[in-house]
Design a protein around this motif. Structure first.
Motif, PDB file in Angstrom:
ATOM      1  N   HIS A 172      -3.574  -9.234   3.419  1.00  0.00           N
ATOM      2  CA  HIS A 172      -4.473  -8.176   3.869  1.00  0.00           C
ATOM      3  C   HIS A 172      -5.912  -8.581   3.537  1.00  0.00           C
ATOM      4  N   LYS A 207      -0.410  -0.001  -6.826  1.00  0.00           N
ATOM      5  CA  LYS A 207       0.557  -0.146  -5.735  1.00  0.00           C
ATOM      6  C   LYS A 207       1.673   0.881  -5.865  1.00  0.00           C
ATOM      7  N   ASP A 232      -8.361   0.674   0.538  1.00  0.00           N
ATOM      8  CA  ASP A 232      -6.914   0.854   0.627  1.00  0.00           C
ATOM      9  C   ASP A 232      -6.283  -0.318   1.369  1.00  0.00           C
ATOM     10  N   TYR A 233      -5.028  -0.557   1.068  1.00  0.00           N
ATOM     11  CA  TYR A 233      -4.248  -1.561   1.801  1.00  0.00           C
ATOM     12  C   TYR A 233      -2.842  -0.993   1.989  1.00  0.00           C
ATOM     13  N   GLU A 277      -4.399   0.498  -3.662  1.00  0.00           N
ATOM     14  CA  GLU A 277      -5.856   0.453  -3.655  1.00  0.00           C
ATOM     15  C   GLU A 277      -6.316  -0.726  -4.502  1.00  0.00           C
ATOM     16  N   ILE A 281      -9.517  -7.655   2.972  1.00  0.00           N
ATOM     17  CA  ILE A 281     -10.297  -6.459   2.632  1.00  0.00           C
ATOM     18  C   ILE A 281     -11.774  -6.661   2.970  1.00  0.00           C
ATOM     19  N   SER A 311       1.880   0.445  -0.313  1.00  0.00           N
ATOM     20  CA  SER A 311       0.470   0.794  -0.129  1.00  0.00           C
ATOM     21  C   SER A 311      -0.187   0.834  -1.501  1.00  0.00           C
TER      22      SER A 311
END
Length: 424
Positions: free
Chosen positions: A335, A289, A351-352, A312, A337, A310
């Motif tokens: 989020h 992050k 990714d987020y 991964e 995924i 953001s």
């Protein structure tokens, strides 16, 4: 009144002498034909059986041990004045069916090898040999008979039938082992099996077939069937294979069958089951992050701070993980995924990104602390998921510190770091 034969003979086309000679010659011809017919039928065993076994003419009334020497464990079951029906002695059971022409059919059961059959009728008998060459086991035949009666050309009546046999039992044994192979595609497991089929009986076996029934049911009919063919007594064969299944652990079944003659019915079978072991396959995720603080115009026409984060999330295991979610503890919106494929494959990472407005009262300095005294704003993201096998290993949260104030060019104008504030 007397008939004058001389006059008749004298006036006929042939003389009496000639006529007498012809009668004598005809008589000799009839007698000769009868004698030749009897000679032709003398010691004649007759036609072969329905199975093509040609009988051998044997004088007298021999026993099985006299007919067949050197056969270990040879036994005799004798049926005197045979008729139709079932006959047995505890070891052998024979079904006899007698036909109008004095032939008979037989079927045997009881786990024995018919070495030969002696059919007595008249002064001699017929010997039918079935297992002298050590070949296939015969369990039935038809059209057996005693020798030909030389007086009329028919078969003699049945005096007795001797079944010469040795005890024997067809038996097949199957042993199975199933081991784990590998993970296939992240959501399936390959299991390896080993089947050992052994002829544990006292008879040779033909048409031996081994089927891993579980694997065949999974991968399709015939793909896990092995036609072993012939297995001698104590003979064995090892068969290996593998199958792919979408479940962790399975009870695997297999079957072996064999016949006592080529093309014959199944005479013995065995089944084996083995547990394909469940595997301890844990799913695992990793998180990274980053975050930035920016000044934005809010909905009221004022400027404020916003944290943009953001990162991964990656699957670090060899199995697929479904329903992956990432949650920032300062952002109420998770989020989704979805699915992450195994480590090292396309789709293993995703990714987020998200944002939220920081609230100083939620910082480390407690409620009521002015925002310009907060040197850094720390938050964390966590990830969850559902592995296709097993459980999910604990996921270490990803942590990042977001500085609420931009880095100052003039350190004297920067807010005092939180660690240096004296609250007294």
């Amino acid at each position: 009144m007397k008939t004058n034969m001389n006059l008749w003979c004298g006036t006929g086309e042939f003389s009496c002498v000639t006529s007498t000679i012809k009668k004598i010659l005809a008589l000799f011809l009839v007698l000769g034909f009868a004698l030749s017919t009897q000679n032709a039928f003398a010691e004649h065993p007759g036609a072969p059986s329905d199975n093509g076994v040609q009988p051998m003419y044997v004088d007298g009334n021999p026993t099985c041990s006299e007919l067949s020497t050197g056969i270990e464990g040879l036994m005799e079951f004798r049926i005197n004045d045979p008729g139709e029906g079932m006959f047995g002695d505890g070891d052998i059971m024979v079904d006899i069916d007698i036909q109008p022409d004095k032939t008979f059919d037989w079927t045997v059961s009881g786990g024995v090898i018919i070495q030969s059959i002696f059919v007595k009728g008249g002064p001699a008998g017929n010997l039918y040999e079935y297992y002298s060459d050590g070949g296939a086991i015969t369990t039935s035949d038809g059209g057996l008979h005693s020798p030909v009666n030389h007086k009329n050309g028919n078969y003699y009546g049945l005096s007795h039938i001797s079944f010469c046999y040795t005890p024997g039992l067809p038996e097949i044994t199957l042993v199975k082992d199933c081991t784990f192979g590998e993970v296939v595609g992240g959501d399936a497991l390959r299991y390896n099996y080993e089947l050992t089929v052994t002829n544990t009986g006292t008879l040779p076996l033909w048409d031996v077939k081994v089927v891993d029934t579980t694997a065949e049911g999974i991968d399709g009919a015939g793909s896990h069937t092995t036609n072993v063919g012939y297995l001698d007594v104590d003979g064995s064969q090892i068969i290996t294979g593998s199958f792919v299944v979408s479940q962790n652990g399975i009870l695997n079944h297999a079957m072996a069958t064999g016949a006592t003659e080529p093309g014959g019915p199944v005479a013995t079978e065995d089944m084996a089951s083995w547990e394909c072991p469940e595997q301890n396959l844990l799913g695992s995720l990793s998180l990274e992050k980053d975050c930035d603080v920016v000044v934005v115009l809010n909905g009221y026409g004022d400027y404020g701070l916003q944290v943009n984060y953001s990162g991964e999330v990656c699957n670090t295991s060899e199995i697929t993980i479904n329903d992956v979610f990432v949650q920032d503890n300062k952002d109420p919106n998770p989020h989704f995924i979805g699915t992450l494929t195994p480590m090292g494959t396309p789709g293993a990472c995703a990714d987020y990104a998200g944002s939220y407005v920081p609230v100083p009262g939620e910082g480390e300095l407690g409620e009521g602390t002015p925002g310009f005294y907060v040197g850094a704003f720390t938050d964390m993201v966590t990830a969850t998921g559902v592995p296709v096998f097993g459980d999910l290993s604990p996921v270490m949260p990803a942590e990042a510190e977001c500085t609420l104030c931009p880095q100052c060019v003039d350190m004297e104008m920067c807010p005092t770091p939180a660690s240096a504030i004296n609250l007294e």
